[in-house]
Design an enzyme around this catalytic site. Sequence first.
Site, PDB file in Angstrom:
ATOM      1  N   ALA A  62       0.842  -1.197   0.000  1.00 51.84           N
ATOM      2  CA  ALA A  62       0.000   0.000   0.000  1.00 51.84           C
ATOM      3  C   ALA A  62       0.875   1.245   0.000  1.00 51.84           C
ATOM      4  O   ALA A  62       2.005   1.234   0.474  1.00 51.84           O
ATOM      5  CB  ALA A  62      -0.904  -0.007   1.223  1.00 51.84           C
ATOM      6  N   ASP A  65      -0.106   3.186  -4.917  1.00 49.77           N
ATOM      7  CA  ASP A  65      -1.322   3.542  -5.655  1.00 49.77           C
ATOM      8  C   ASP A  65      -2.445   3.764  -4.651  1.00 49.77           C
ATOM      9  O   ASP A  65      -3.298   2.902  -4.441  1.00 49.77           O
ATOM     10  CB  ASP A  65      -1.681   2.434  -6.655  1.00 49.77           C
ATOM     11  N   THR A  86      -3.364   3.851   1.466  1.00 45.69           N
ATOM     12  CA  THR A  86      -4.411   3.881   2.464  1.00 45.69           C
ATOM     13  C   THR A  86      -5.477   4.914   2.084  1.00 45.69           C
ATOM     14  O   THR A  86      -5.158   6.031   1.680  1.00 45.69           O
ATOM     15  CB  THR A  86      -3.821   4.234   3.842  1.00 45.69           C
ATOM     16  N   ASN A 111       8.966   9.297   4.390  1.00 48.21           N
ATOM     17  CA  ASN A 111       7.729   9.970   3.972  1.00 48.21           C
ATOM     18  C   ASN A 111       6.921  10.384   5.195  1.00 48.21           C
ATOM     19  O   ASN A 111       6.958   9.742   6.238  1.00 48.21           O
ATOM     20  CB  ASN A 111       6.913   9.072   3.036  1.00 48.21           C
ATOM     21  N   MET A 113       3.458  11.460   4.481  1.00 47.28           N
ATOM     22  CA  MET A 113       2.314  11.784   3.624  1.00 47.28           C
ATOM     23  C   MET A 113       1.059  12.140   4.423  1.00 47.28           C
ATOM     24  O   MET A 113       0.366  13.093   4.100  1.00 47.28           O
ATOM     25  CB  MET A 113       2.008  10.602   2.692  1.00 47.28           C
ATOM     26  N   PHE A 115      -1.757  10.043   5.031  1.00 52.68           N
ATOM     27  CA  PHE A 115      -2.998   9.487   4.459  1.00 52.68           C
ATOM     28  C   PHE A 115      -3.669  10.460   3.476  1.00 52.68           C
ATOM     29  O   PHE A 115      -4.888  10.686   3.527  1.00 52.68           O
ATOM     30  CB  PHE A 115      -4.008   9.110   5.556  1.00 52.68           C
ATOM     31  N   SER A 175       0.776   3.570  10.767  1.00 55.49           N
ATOM     32  CA  SER A 175       1.474   4.670  10.096  1.00 55.49           C
ATOM     33  C   SER A 175       1.949   5.666  11.148  1.00 55.49           C
ATOM     34  O   SER A 175       1.187   6.033  12.050  1.00 55.49           O
ATOM     35  CB  SER A 175       0.549   5.380   9.112  1.00 55.49           C
ATOM     36  N   ASN A 177       2.556   8.724  10.588  1.00 52.74           N
ATOM     37  CA  ASN A 177       2.318  10.075  10.067  1.00 52.74           C
ATOM     38  C   ASN A 177       0.929  10.629  10.352  1.00 52.74           C
ATOM     39  O   ASN A 177       0.576  11.701   9.869  1.00 52.74           O
ATOM     40  CB  ASN A 177       2.588  10.095   8.558  1.00 52.74           C
ATOM     41  N   THR A 178       0.130   9.891  11.119  1.00 55.12           N
ATOM     42  CA  THR A 178      -1.158  10.393  11.587  1.00 55.12           C
ATOM     43  C   THR A 178      -1.096  10.412  13.109  1.00 55.12           C
ATOM     44  O   THR A 178      -0.849   9.366  13.733  1.00 55.12           O
ATOM     45  CB  THR A 178      -2.322   9.501  11.109  1.00 55.12           C
ATOM     46  N   LYS A 217      -2.030  -4.294   9.880  1.00 51.28           N
ATOM     47  CA  LYS A 217      -0.669  -3.868   9.561  1.00 51.28           C
ATOM     48  C   LYS A 217      -0.035  -3.218  10.790  1.00 51.28           C
ATOM     49  O   LYS A 217      -0.578  -2.250  11.330  1.00 51.28           O
ATOM     50  CB  LYS A 217      -0.658  -2.888   8.387  1.00 51.28           C
ATOM     51  N   ASN A 246       5.068  -1.696   8.803  1.00 49.87           N
ATOM     52  CA  ASN A 246       4.972  -0.344   8.263  1.00 49.87           C
ATOM     53  C   ASN A 246       6.359   0.311   8.324  1.00 49.87           C
ATOM     54  O   ASN A 246       7.353  -0.362   8.593  1.00 49.87           O
ATOM     55  CB  ASN A 246       3.954   0.463   9.077  1.00 49.87           C
ATOM     56  N   SER A 319       9.572   0.352  -1.851  1.00 51.51           N
ATOM     57  CA  SER A 319      10.825   1.100  -2.084  1.00 51.51           C
ATOM     58  C   SER A 319      11.755   0.364  -3.041  1.00 51.51           C
ATOM     59  O   SER A 319      12.441   0.989  -3.860  1.00 51.51           O
ATOM     60  CB  SER A 319      11.542   1.352  -0.749  1.00 51.51           C
TER      61      SER A 319
END
Length: 336
Positions: A62, A65, A86, A111, A113, A115, A175, A177-178, A217, A246, A319
């Site tokens: 994930a 795309d 995600t 990263n 990002m 989400f 993740s 990043n949230t 995950k 992750n 990656s």
Amino acid sequence: MFYYLIRKLLFLIDPEKAHVLTLKFFNLKNFQIIRKMFIKPIPSKKIKCMGLIFKNRIGLAAGLDKNGDYIDSLSTIGFGFIEVGTVTPIPQYGNPKPRIFRIPEAEAIINRMGFNNLGIDYLINNIKKSKFKGIIGVNIGKNKNTKIEDAVKDYLICIEKVYPYASYITINISSPNTIHLRKLQYGALFNDLLDKIKKKQNKMYHKYSKYVPIAIKISPDLSKDELIYICYQLIQYKIDAVIATNTTLDHSSVYGMKNSLEKGGLSGLPLQKKSTDIISILYKNLKKKIPIIGVGGVNSIRSAKEKIQSGAHLIQIYSGLIYHGPKLITKIIKNL
């Protein structure tokens, strides 16, 4: 060699722009025609996992795309399965740009990002339009503005909407990043999440007469005791699979390199051993009751084999594809 020449040019561009540009190129009709002319078919090496039949062990992780815009073109590379997302219940921009950073000397990416995606409904439309007949996993998360105490509601919304269209569903609670998302891996929040998603899965199964497996995950930054606890809970709630892992917040392996101080999750080669070690712990404690999908730093035949030997049933790549190109997929599949 051709890919490495292209990569040199792409690496001169901002990583997020290069990412979009590459995917759009893959989507071009002329590229697909040329690819079919010169690329030999990849042999099918079927394997059963989560009750599903996969064309081969190698899947797309994930994140590459997110919105399912490129399912058909990515499927031509040879992946045995594709995981999109995600995605969240409603669209969101994610974190401010720039938010992807390369560390080429370590074959790594950082990263943050957050989400960024166009929402679950947009993704479902793309899955419905796709001609790909293989396994499609859908990775789901919570919206940034949803309080962590209410996060399970976002996952239930996504499960209900995507259930008829997904081959399997991945619950992303790892993740980095949230804000506070990783709290869902612990204690009462974790138990409540597992309980409610299993109840929702059972309800959807009776509604559609179709069983869609659910995978969790997890983070690579969990301690051994935390991993053992997670294994116990996954078995108790009869979760269908675990994805390990992750991205990591541990940047010590790239210390001193350009971009190493950027905030976000580190992926690629530095994650290789860490994720493989976690697979070994999971395999020992899950006692063959729950399959493992291994992801993190797969960049060669050797690293793929190491994950399988450590207990992974399936493998995902992200990656490694960026640093080594589509031929990596063919090489691994043929040599496993």
